[in-house]
Motif scaffolding. Structure first.
Motif, PDB file in Angstrom:
ATOM      1  N   TRP A 114     -32.707  15.241   4.524  1.00 26.52           N
ATOM      2  CA  TRP A 114     -31.311  14.101   3.145  1.00 26.52           C
ATOM      3  C   TRP A 114     -31.673  15.159   2.275  1.00 26.52           C
ATOM      4  CZ3 TRP A 114     -27.599  12.071   5.300  1.00 26.52           C
ATOM      5  CH2 TRP A 114     -27.568  11.267   6.497  1.00 26.52           C
ATOM      6  N   CYS A 115     -32.591  15.755   1.031  1.00 28.02           N
ATOM      7  CA  CYS A 115     -32.952  16.115   0.561  1.00 28.02           C
ATOM      8  C   CYS A 115     -32.106  17.290   0.663  1.00 28.02           C
ATOM      9  CB  CYS A 115     -34.819  16.400   0.155  1.00 28.02           C
ATOM     10  SG  CYS A 115     -35.684  15.241   0.031  1.00 28.02           S
ATOM     11  N   HIS A 116     -32.081  18.050   1.666  1.00 27.79           N
ATOM     12  CA  HIS A 116     -31.110  19.961   1.098  1.00 27.79           C
ATOM     13  C   HIS A 116     -29.352  18.622   1.009  1.00 27.79           C
ATOM     14  CE1 HIS A 116     -33.561  23.362   1.709  1.00 27.79           C
ATOM     15  NE2 HIS A 116     -34.303  22.161   2.229  1.00 27.79           N
ATOM     16  N   TYR A 117     -29.242  18.288   1.865  1.00 29.57           N
ATOM     17  CA  TYR A 117     -28.016  16.857   1.897  1.00 29.57           C
ATOM     18  C   TYR A 117     -27.996  16.883   0.216  1.00 29.57           C
ATOM     19  CZ  TYR A 117     -23.800  14.453   2.816  1.00 29.57           C
ATOM     20  OH  TYR A 117     -22.627  13.591   2.477  1.00 29.57           O
ATOM     21  N   MET A 118     -28.913  16.046  -0.294  1.00 26.38           N
ATOM     22  CA  MET A 118     -28.303  15.708  -2.078  1.00 26.38           C
ATOM     23  C   MET A 118     -27.961  17.501  -2.761  1.00 26.38           C
ATOM     24  SD  MET A 118     -31.997  13.190  -2.425  1.00 26.38           S
ATOM     25  CE  MET A 118     -32.356  11.846  -1.374  1.00 26.38           C
ATOM     26  N   ILE A 119     -28.764  18.092  -2.768  1.00 25.10           N
ATOM     27  CA  ILE A 119     -28.952  19.460  -3.212  1.00 25.10           C
ATOM     28  C   ILE A 119     -27.279  19.711  -2.962  1.00 25.10           C
ATOM     29  CG2 ILE A 119     -28.485  21.961  -3.771  1.00 25.10           C
ATOM     30  CD1 ILE A 119     -31.771  21.611  -2.811  1.00 25.10           C
ATOM     31  N   HIS A 120     -26.583  19.821  -1.951  1.00 22.35           N
ATOM     32  CA  HIS A 120     -25.115  20.555  -1.604  1.00 22.35           C
ATOM     33  C   HIS A 120     -24.281  19.190  -2.076  1.00 22.35           C
ATOM     34  CE1 HIS A 120     -26.247  23.740  -0.059  1.00 22.35           C
ATOM     35  NE2 HIS A 120     -27.255  23.508   0.764  1.00 22.35           N
ATOM     36  N   ALA A 149     -24.627  17.090  -5.470  1.00 21.41           N
ATOM     37  CA  ALA A 149     -24.827  17.375  -6.172  1.00 21.41           C
ATOM     38  C   ALA A 149     -23.955  18.700  -6.241  1.00 21.41           C
ATOM     39  CB  ALA A 149     -26.184  17.483  -6.179  1.00 21.41           C
ATOM     40  N   LEU A 150     -24.169  19.853  -5.437  1.00 23.63           N
ATOM     41  CA  LEU A 150     -23.109  21.135  -6.091  1.00 23.63           C
ATOM     42  C   LEU A 150     -21.981  20.962  -6.121  1.00 23.63           C
ATOM     43  CD1 LEU A 150     -25.716  23.603  -4.792  1.00 23.63           C
ATOM     44  CD2 LEU A 150     -25.238  23.618  -7.127  1.00 23.63           C
ATOM     45  N   SER A 151     -21.388  19.893  -5.008  1.00 24.47           N
ATOM     46  CA  SER A 151     -19.843  19.559  -4.564  1.00 24.47           C
ATOM     47  C   SER A 151     -19.099  19.005  -5.627  1.00 24.47           C
ATOM     48  CB  SER A 151     -19.973  18.567  -3.444  1.00 24.47           C
ATOM     49  OG  SER A 151     -20.581  17.819  -3.564  1.00 24.47           O
ATOM     50  N   GLU A 152     -20.529  17.454  -6.133  1.00 17.86           N
ATOM     51  CA  GLU A 152     -19.222  17.033  -7.410  1.00 17.86           C
ATOM     52  C   GLU A 152     -19.851  18.107  -9.149  1.00 17.86           C
ATOM     53  OE1 GLU A 152     -18.107  14.864  -7.919  1.00 17.86           O
ATOM     54  OE2 GLU A 152     -18.601  13.936  -5.510  1.00 17.86           O
ATOM     55  N   GLY A 153     -20.513  18.410  -9.518  1.00 14.41           N
ATOM     56  CA  GLY A 153     -20.547  20.378 -10.273  1.00 14.41           C
ATOM     57  C   GLY A 153     -20.397  21.502 -10.271  1.00 14.41           C
ATOM     58  N   PRO A 154     -20.266  22.117 -10.970  1.00 15.42           N
ATOM     59  CA  PRO A 154     -20.720  21.735 -12.553  1.00 15.42           C
ATOM     60  C   PRO A 154     -19.821  21.576 -13.061  1.00 15.42           C
ATOM     61  CG  PRO A 154     -20.188  24.315 -12.079  1.00 15.42           C
ATOM     62  CD  PRO A 154     -19.811  23.977 -11.332  1.00 15.42           C
ATOM     63  N   MET A 155     -18.335  22.051 -12.770  1.00 13.34           N
ATOM     64  CA  MET A 155     -17.246  21.143 -14.581  1.00 13.34           C
ATOM     65  C   MET A 155     -17.418  19.607 -14.767  1.00 13.34           C
ATOM     66  SD  MET A 155     -16.470  24.573 -15.171  1.00 13.34           S
ATOM     67  CE  MET A 155     -15.567  23.535 -16.069  1.00 13.34           C
ATOM     68  N   VAL A 205     -24.510   9.928  -6.563  1.00 16.27           N
ATOM     69  CA  VAL A 205     -23.992  11.560  -6.814  1.00 16.27           C
ATOM     70  C   VAL A 205     -23.059  10.585  -8.016  1.00 16.27           C
ATOM     71  CG1 VAL A 205     -23.395  13.816  -6.927  1.00 16.27           C
ATOM     72  CG2 VAL A 205     -25.256  12.626  -5.555  1.00 16.27           C
ATOM     73  N   GLN A 206     -21.954  10.698  -7.133  1.00 22.65           N
ATOM     74  CA  GLN A 206     -20.002  10.349  -7.865  1.00 22.65           C
ATOM     75  C   GLN A 206     -19.857   9.135  -9.276  1.00 22.65           C
ATOM     76  OE1 GLN A 206     -17.811   9.225  -4.409  1.00 22.65           O
ATOM     77  NE2 GLN A 206     -17.785  10.961  -3.492  1.00 22.65           N
ATOM     78  N   SER A 207     -21.386   8.310  -9.129  1.00 23.78           N
ATOM     79  CA  SER A 207     -21.266   7.331 -10.563  1.00 23.78           C
ATOM     80  C   SER A 207     -22.267   7.612 -11.067  1.00 23.78           C
ATOM     81  CB  SER A 207     -21.333   5.964  -9.134  1.00 23.78           C
ATOM     82  OG  SER A 207     -22.876   5.582  -8.860  1.00 23.78           O
ATOM     83  N   SER A 208     -23.122   8.748 -10.993  1.00 20.91           N
ATOM     84  CA  SER A 208     -24.017   9.427 -12.318  1.00 20.91           C
ATOM     85  C   SER A 208     -23.371  10.705 -13.375  1.00 20.91           C
ATOM     86  CB  SER A 208     -24.608   9.895 -11.635  1.00 20.91           C
ATOM     87  OG  SER A 208     -25.980   8.898 -10.728  1.00 20.91           O
TER      88      SER A 208
END
Length: 209
Positions: free
Chosen positions: A137-143, A145-151, A118-121
């Motif tokens: 793990w898919c729910h983990y992916m959502i959170h 991604a949200l922790s890196e965004g939306p900015m 996520v961090q390198s995309s």
């Protein structure tokens, strides 16, 4: 669709600082290498964009991340994920995608691999299906991604065979794209969305330079 869907898990050939093929490799292959920087904190020098590709794909902003799109999906939905990645990585489109089965380090901790991907995309595409909703793990992916965004990260929710009532509450402020009826049209929308995001990033970078 058969014109751009390649055999599953075949290692793509790599060019200098760019993955130009849309084929798929096994999980044993490590992630693509991030272009090196000439000075600490500086953007990497941008390789020339291939003829026919949008100019933004040759920009320094584009090459500041290892991947354009991190594709998050349930292992059960690997076929649908491969269809999306094959479309985006077609040489005529030129995007770089992270696909866990292909690009994650063999033996690496799943949580670490997800965070690094996520961090390198530039963007995260969430392929949300009934199988996705049953996978922790898919729910983990959502959170993640949200922790890196939306900015700092573009999140692109994609639904497949999912009703509106099943759409994750955590993503209620994000409009999703439905791939159920016309997947290729949805893939085209994803491609255009990623390009627009990169173009906006380049414009903002120019405004502050």
């Amino acid at each position: 669709m058969s014109g751009w869907l390649n055999p599953l898990f075949v290692k793509p050939k790599k060019e200098t600082a760019q993955r130009s093929s849309s084929q798929i490799e096994p999980a044993a292959t490590s992630a693509a290498t991030t272009p090196s920087t000439s000075a600490e904190g500086a953007l990497p020098s941008a390789p020339n964009s291939s003829p026919g590709l949008p100019p933004v794909l040759g920009s320094a902003i584009h090459w500041s991340q290892t991947y354009d799109v991190c594709v998050c999906h349930s292992p059960v939905d690997i076929k649908e994920a491969i269809c999306l990645v094959s479309y985006l990585e077609n040489p005529s489109r030129g995007l770089r995608c992270f696909l866990q089965h292909r690009d994650a380090n063999l033996g690496g901790a799943i949580a670490t691999e997800i965070c690094q991907a996520v961090q390198s995309s530039h963007c995260c595409a969430l392929l949300i299906t009934p199988n996705f909703l049953l996978d922790d793990w898919c729910h983990y992916m959502i959170h993640q991604a949200l922790s890196e965004g939306p900015m700092s990260k573009l999140i692109i929710p994609l639904v497949f065979n999912l009703s509106h009532a099943q759409y994750p509450h955590a993503l209620r402020f994000y409009h999703y794209k439905d791939l159920s009826k016309n997947p290729e049209r949805g893939y085209t929308q994803v491609y255009k969305t990623v390009l627009k995001y990169l173009e906006d990033m380049v414009e903002k970078s120019s405004a502050f330079s």
